[in-house]
Design an enzyme around this catalytic site. Structure first.
Site, PDB file in Angstrom:
ATOM      1  N   PRO A  48       0.809  -1.146   0.035  1.00  0.00           N
ATOM      2  CG  PRO A  48      -0.119  -1.035   2.088  1.00  0.00           C
ATOM      3  CD  PRO A  48       0.535  -2.075   1.113  1.00  0.00           C
ATOM      4  CG  ASN A  49      -0.262   4.269   1.281  1.00  0.00           C
ATOM      5  OD1 ASN A  49      -1.239   4.897   0.493  1.00  0.00           O
ATOM      6  ND2 ASN A  49      -0.503   3.900   2.537  1.00  0.00           N
ATOM      7  NE  ARG A 102       3.913   6.435   1.971  1.00  0.00           N
ATOM      8  CZ  ARG A 102       4.170   5.360   2.299  1.00  0.00           C
ATOM      9  NH1 ARG A 102       4.329   4.400   1.381  1.00  0.00           N
ATOM     10  NH2 ARG A 102       4.078   4.918   3.560  1.00  0.00           N
ATOM     11  CE1 TYR A 143       8.882   5.026   3.220  1.00  0.00           C
ATOM     12  CE2 TYR A 143       7.350   6.881   3.362  1.00  0.00           C
ATOM     13  CZ  TYR A 143       7.944   5.757   3.702  1.00  0.00           C
ATOM     14  OH  TYR A 143       7.174   5.280   4.794  1.00  0.00           O
ATOM     15  CG  ASN A 163       8.314  -2.031   0.252  1.00  0.00           C
ATOM     16  OD1 ASN A 163       7.811  -1.946   1.646  1.00  0.00           O
ATOM     17  ND2 ASN A 163       9.196  -0.885   0.304  1.00  0.00           N
ATOM     18  CB  ALA A 182       1.364   0.082   6.505  1.00  0.00           C
ATOM     19  CD  GLU A 235      10.960  -6.871   6.472  1.00  0.00           C
ATOM     20  OE1 GLU A 235      11.946  -7.429   7.079  1.00  0.00           O
ATOM     21  OE2 GLU A 235      10.139  -6.430   6.980  1.00  0.00           O
ATOM     22  CG  HIS A 261      11.228  -2.271   4.701  1.00  0.00           C
ATOM     23  ND1 HIS A 261       9.671  -2.185   4.687  1.00  0.00           N
ATOM     24  CD2 HIS A 261      11.424  -3.402   5.451  1.00  0.00           C
ATOM     25  CE1 HIS A 261       9.124  -3.052   5.256  1.00  0.00           C
ATOM     26  NE2 HIS A 261      10.113  -3.969   5.734  1.00  0.00           N
ATOM     27  NE  ARG A 288       9.853   5.913   8.762  1.00  0.00           N
ATOM     28  CZ  ARG A 288       9.066   5.913   7.929  1.00  0.00           C
ATOM     29  NH1 ARG A 288       9.201   4.893   6.942  1.00  0.00           N
ATOM     30  NH2 ARG A 288       7.789   6.704   7.780  1.00  0.00           N
TER      31      ARG A 288
END
Ligand code: DQA
Length: 146
Positions: free
Chosen positions: A13-14, A21, A26, A78, A81, A102, A104, A111
């Site tokens: 998502p996103n 964004r 990012y 990725n 969330a 995984e 990111h 964070r």
């Protein structure tokens, strides 16, 4: 010549908003830019990329199962969330034999605390995080060595 092994690159998502964004977190590369980088690297190392994005959790589960059924060499995931919430994606990774890496852009451990727990990382072969768009290229190189 036989087809090159395929690596699925699944984005949650996103991530369709990349470039717009929160660029301070990012970066300014779009998902298409990242697809271009991956295609270039894949050609150099004899792999094929199947890159996708969805905002829907179940579709990521379907695609992980599909990658496995298709005999993909690896999945770069990725999950956005959903990384921090999805037991369904965790279970999907555990259910298949295709290795899942995984990925990111940011380093979630630097964070908010809600990003410190990764249901993806608890099932994945390994994790690459914190290198912006280059995280994906590093993950592809890792996949090539599997
Ligand atoms: C992300 C990190 C996640 O915490 C966040 O929800 C994202 C992007 C990353 O690539 O840095 O959507 O997966």
């Amino acid at each position: 010549m036989p087809d090159s092994p395929v690596v699925y690159v699944l984005n949650g998502p996103n991530l369709n908003m990349l470039g717009l964004r929160e660029p301070a977190i990012y970066g300014s590369d779009t998902l298409d830019d990242i697809a271009g980088m991956l295609d270039d690297r894949a050609q150099e190392i004899g792999l094929e990329i199947d890159m996708r994005q969805t905002n829907h959790e179940g579709l990521l589960v379907d695609w992980i199962q599909e990658a496995n059924a298709r005999g993909a060499k690896a999945v770069l995931l990725n999950a956005g969330a959903f990384t921090h919430t999805s037991i369904a994606i965790h279970d999907a990774i555990k259910a298949v034999s295709v290795p899942v890496i995984e990925v990111h852009l940011s380093n979630p451990h630097l964070r908010e605390t809600f990003r410190h727990k990764s249901y993806v990382g608890m099932a994945a072969k390994g994790t690459i995080a914190g290198f912006g768009a280059h995280s994906y290229v590093l993950a592809l190189d890792a996949a090539a060595k599997l």
